[in-house]
Scaffold this active site. Structure first.
Site, PDB file in Angstrom:
ATOM      1  CB  SER A   1      -0.902   0.046   1.237  1.00  0.00           C
ATOM      2  OG  SER A   1      -2.004  -0.774   1.050  1.00  0.00           O
TER       3      SER A   1
ATOM      4  CE  LYS B   1      -3.863   0.823  -0.977  1.00  0.00           C
ATOM      5  NZ  LYS B   1      -4.523   0.509   0.305  1.00  0.00           N
TER       6      LYS B   1
ATOM      7  CE1 TYR C   1      -5.118   1.960   4.288  1.00  0.00           C
ATOM      8  CE2 TYR C   1      -3.582   0.766   5.682  1.00  0.00           C
ATOM      9  CZ  TYR C   1      -3.947   1.262   4.453  1.00  0.00           C
ATOM     10  OH  TYR C   1      -3.123   1.065   3.386  1.00  0.00           O
TER      11      TYR C   1
ATOM     12  CB  VAL D   1      -0.100  -5.945   4.080  1.00  0.00           C
ATOM     13  CG1 VAL D   1      -1.357  -5.396   4.709  1.00  0.00           C
ATOM     14  CG2 VAL D   1      -0.220  -6.093   2.580  1.00  0.00           C
TER      15      VAL D   1
HETATM   16  O1  DON Z   1      -4.928  -4.528  -1.806  1.00  0.00           O
HETATM   17  C1  DON Z   1      -4.388  -5.036  -0.832  1.00  0.00           C
HETATM   18  O2  DON Z   1      -5.038  -5.566   0.062  1.00  0.00           O
HETATM   19  C2  DON Z   1      -2.873  -4.999  -0.759  1.00  0.00           C
HETATM   20  N1  DON Z   1      -2.294  -5.071  -2.056  1.00  0.00           N
HETATM   21  C3  DON Z   1      -2.382  -3.755  -0.075  1.00  0.00           C
HETATM   22  C4  DON Z   1      -2.932  -3.560   1.312  1.00  0.00           C
HETATM   23  C5  DON Z   1      -1.997  -2.862   2.228  1.00  0.00           C
HETATM   24  O3  DON Z   1      -0.811  -2.836   2.051  1.00  0.00           O
HETATM   25  C6  DON Z   1      -2.600  -2.295   3.475  1.00  0.00           C
HETATM   26  N2  DON Z   1      -1.591  -1.695   4.311  1.00  0.00           N
HETATM   27  N3  DON Z   1      -1.293  -1.709   5.421  1.00  0.00           N
END
Ligand code: DON
Length: 304
Positions: free
Chosen positions: A63, A66, A240, A258
């Protein structure tokens, strides 16, 4: 500032703390990572580097990318962007569907998954060859030509990306996704799959510590105002439903992934990256947050 000495001191302190976090398992490929990895890299706006332990090992930034896709979309789309995504903290988990129905398909902010999918849709509309053009943008702002996607991780996430599929279909039903769903999803999974070392990531984010100008190419990546606003969004939405807690403890704009990475910005001074793969219940690196809390207190470099 003797950053390296401070890194070692805090790392020693953290050795005695139990880390109850768990490596992300909903993307199968992320489970292959050694949970005890720990890397730190700080880059100052004068391009001075301070490293610790596993800072030169590539990991999946997830993420964190993003923020980079948002930066490019904001540059290309301008203020019209905010007609399709908000700037308010969601207070919900990164992959939540709950608010999207009552908010008529407009995500609360660009850093939750729904918002990042809208941003991906905007980039697919603007870019001739989205994957190629996006990675070119990332390489350009960092000055590192070897940064790339990891097809293995993108495929792994595609095989289990059910919630993202639900989010994008719901938004499509409200007319907030303009392109083909599969094309947008493929782009989104790829940008989450980008791999960088702590050093590369802190270099890549340095333009947000310098009010939008890349210290490497000297080019303006974003206007001063847009760069300030990206930091504000990270401050309010980067973690979040743990964004308040991160502000409370660390006091810097930042973004987690993540893969266990966290980047944080101290405007006009530095960008810092911590990588520790075990995540807390909110999906953020538990040791990473703890480290940054102690670091900004010890160095008195919080924005508050
Ligand atoms: O879309 C997803 O769920 C993952 N590619 C990214 C989520 C993420 O990294 C949330 N961060 N803490």
């Amino acid at each position: 500032m003797k950053y390296k000495k401070i890194f070692s001191k805090i790392a020693k302190e953290l050795e005695n703390t139990v880390d109850n976090g768990k490596v992300a398992d909903y993307i199968p490929e992320l489970l292959t990572v050694n949970p005890s990895k720990f890397g730190i890299h700080l880059t100052t706006i004068n391009d001075k580097h301070f490293d610790f332990q596993d800072d030169d090992e590539k990991f999946s930034i997830q993420s964190i990318s993003k923020v980079l896709s948002l930066s490019l979309a904001y540059k290309l789309e301008g203020e019209k962007l905010w007609e399709r995504v908000g700037v308010e903290p969601s207070g919900t988990p990164f992959n939540s569907l709950i608010q999207l129905e009552s908010d008529m398909g407009i995500p609360r902010n660009p850093l939750i998954n729904a918002g990042a999918l809208v941003i991906s849709d905007i980039l697919v509309s603007h870019l001739k060859n989205p994957k190629k053009d996006f990675i070119k943008f990332v390489r350009n702002i960092s000055g590192i030509s070897s940064i790339d996607y990891c097809p293995r991780i993108a495929e792994s996430e595609k095989s289990t990306g059910f919630r993202n599929t639900a989010l994008i279909n719901l938004m499509k039903s409200f007319g907030n996704i303009k392109n083909d769903i599969d094309e947008v999803m493929d782009f989104y999974f790829n940008l989450c799959s980008i791999e960088m070392t702590c050093k590369e990531l802190s270099q890549t984010f340095l333009f947000l510590a310098t009010y939008g100008r890349s210290p490497y190419t000297k080019e303006r990546v974003l206007s001063k105002s847009k760069s300030k606003r990206i930091n504000a969004i990270m401050q309010l939405c980067g973690f979040y439903d743990e964004a308040g807690e991160f502000s409370f403890k660390v006091g810097l704009p930042g973004k987690s992934g993540v893969g266990g990475g966290i980047v944080a910005i101290y405007p006009n001074k530095y960008s810092i990256v911590v990588w520790s793969p075990k995540l807390n219940k909110k999906g953020n690196s538990s040791k990473g947050i703890k480290f940054l809390e102690l670091f900004t207190t010890e160095t008195q470099t919080s924005i508050f």
